[in-house]
Enzyme design. Sequence first.
Site, PDB file in Angstrom:
ATOM      1  N   GLU A 156     -10.601  74.204  26.107  1.00  0.00           N
ATOM      2  CA  GLU A 156      -9.717  72.895  26.066  1.00  0.00           C
ATOM      3  C   GLU A 156     -10.441  71.930  27.610  1.00  0.00           C
ATOM      4  O   GLU A 156      -9.154  71.930  28.318  1.00  0.00           O
ATOM      5  CB  GLU A 156      -8.653  73.360  25.433  1.00  0.00           C
ATOM      6  CG  GLU A 156      -8.477  73.282  24.195  1.00  0.00           C
ATOM      7  CD  GLU A 156      -6.609  73.222  24.071  1.00  0.00           C
ATOM      8  OE1 GLU A 156      -6.044  72.793  25.105  1.00  0.00           O
ATOM      9  OE2 GLU A 156      -6.451  73.395  23.382  1.00  0.00           O
ATOM     10  N   GLU A 191      -7.931  78.362  17.611  1.00  0.00           N
ATOM     11  CA  GLU A 191      -5.950  78.070  17.792  1.00  0.00           C
ATOM     12  C   GLU A 191      -5.717  77.037  16.705  1.00  0.00           C
ATOM     13  O   GLU A 191      -6.513  76.429  16.222  1.00  0.00           O
ATOM     14  CB  GLU A 191      -6.021  77.907  19.199  1.00  0.00           C
ATOM     15  CG  GLU A 191      -5.808  78.224  20.722  1.00  0.00           C
ATOM     16  CD  GLU A 191      -5.824  77.831  21.396  1.00  0.00           C
ATOM     17  OE1 GLU A 191      -4.874  77.157  21.400  1.00  0.00           O
ATOM     18  OE2 GLU A 191      -6.289  78.336  22.534  1.00  0.00           O
TER      19      GLU A 191
HETATM   20  C1  BG6 Z   1      -3.312  75.125  24.243  1.00  0.00           C
HETATM   21  C2  BG6 Z   1      -3.583  76.362  24.510  1.00  0.00           C
HETATM   22  O1  BG6 Z   1      -3.571  73.737  24.026  1.00  0.00           O
HETATM   23  O2  BG6 Z   1      -2.564  74.892  23.361  1.00  0.00           O
HETATM   24  C3  BG6 Z   1      -3.161  77.446  24.433  1.00  0.00           C
HETATM   25  O3  BG6 Z   1      -5.183  76.330  24.658  1.00  0.00           O
HETATM   26  C4  BG6 Z   1      -1.237  76.872  24.179  1.00  0.00           C
HETATM   27  O4  BG6 Z   1      -2.838  77.996  26.033  1.00  0.00           O
HETATM   28  C5  BG6 Z   1      -1.418  75.785  23.653  1.00  0.00           C
HETATM   29  O5  BG6 Z   1      -0.559  77.873  24.520  1.00  0.00           O
HETATM   30  C6  BG6 Z   1       0.323  75.910  23.076  1.00  0.00           C
HETATM   31  O6  BG6 Z   1       0.591  75.010  24.068  1.00  0.00           O
HETATM   32  P1  BG6 Z   1       1.935  75.089  24.477  1.00  0.00           P
HETATM   33  O7  BG6 Z   1       1.702  73.606  25.439  1.00  0.00           O
HETATM   34  O8  BG6 Z   1       3.026  74.410  22.718  1.00  0.00           O
HETATM   35  O9  BG6 Z   1       1.920  75.944  25.022  1.00  0.00           O
END
Ligand code: BG6
Length: 469
Positions: free
Chosen positions: A163, A374
Amino acid sequence: MKFPKDFLFGAASAAYQVEGAWDKDGKGLSNWDIFSKIPGKTFEGTNGDIAVDHYNRYKEDVKLMAEMGLESYRFSISWPRIIPDGNGKINEMGIDFYNGLIDECLKYGIVPFVTLYHWDLPQSLEEKGGWTNKETIEAFVNYAEVCFKAFGDRVKHWITFNETIMFCKLGYITGAHPPGKINAQKEYFDATHNVFVAHAKAVKKYKELKQYGEIGITHVFNPAFSVDDKEENLIAASHANYYETFWYYDPILKGEYPEYVVNDLKNKGLTPYWTDDELQLLKDNAEKNDFIGLNYYQPQRVENNTEVVKIIEMDREKSTGRPGNISFDSVYKTVMMEDKTYTKWGWEISPEGFLDGLRMLKERYGDIKLYITENGLGDEDPIIDDVIVDVPRIKYIEAHLKVVKEAIKEGINLKGYFAWSVIDLLSWLNGFKKQYGFIYVDHKNNLNRKKKLSFHWYKKIIETRGEEL
Ligand code: BG6
């Protein structure tokens, strides 16, 4: 339909969010070790000093993953654990740790899917300008080579960066991530360009080593849609896609930046500092890149902005994905819509947006191989009679896996799905309150692990290769 045999069902984590052991066994300091301790930067001052102690408990964790039937584990390597000062001596104890983790995965037939950079930059490099300094590019390529040589006999899937938009935008525009700069627009674009060059050089290096695995990059996948059919809003959405998607995907997949943004940046006096050799390198790299990883959580709903904003300073809450932000150039804003559904943290739940976005990618980039690296739901999971009843997470993942299935049917080249996250972990800015995992971690009781309802559900999905979805 069952998911194809070569489709990987996985789940993911990142070093800073799970490992802990921030100063153990020769590890150097990362920018996050420093930044998270600045008062007010993170939710209730939480940090990754201990995180969920994956460093010491990885065997227990991998065993649970095996029990869940996980086919692949996506994790990241902490650069300062391998090279404490970023570009000097190698820390053998760091190499030993990841050797242990990789071997543990392989013992159970779990495919290690490794990210080289999930945001924890060695602090010594941050102090010299981080990603705005071209020396960081060379340091990264050296670090990548060390990892390829140490682990490449067993790791056959590599992601260079996680990202780019997040660590650059939050680092240089909103100030919510290190180095915490606000509205540093020129530095923002310089940093993104340097990351793409570092990616291209690392890919080149990997191919030269002939390890015969695959290598790609992971991007946020946050397609923009206009709130309605009004021309000014359609233009705003297109502007958002150019700046937040195509600026990131084009240099990787097409080997050149989108002309629309290049011209616009020139007018704004924001053209990154780039050389002809670097631009040529990006061109040459376009064919070497094996796949692109997509992190999809939500789309963005966009409308034209008429407010004049001089400095875009956002609070922590807005920096973490909640709509209601004005773009750095004041052209558009993201909004919440009444007819949409949102999580407790204000993230839209939209499997439809996922499918429409995937179609948009196919149209622009053709048949490139994709992994969903993800996708998941951040929630506060209810515990009823000692059972972690994370039904909303099951519903969320189920709906998005259905989209993956549909996309495969439509001929989109999707080869795997990694839920975020395998285990409850530290959310960078939201502490441990926002949970994502299949495995619960009891912070009041010795960080004990416990299986959630979703653990059993995902196990069944994997066993049956998603036939019932
Ligand atoms: C992504 C990242 O942007 O979102 C992760 O790669 C992150 O590391 C995930 O934990 C969720 O984001 P957040 O802000 O809800 O923890």
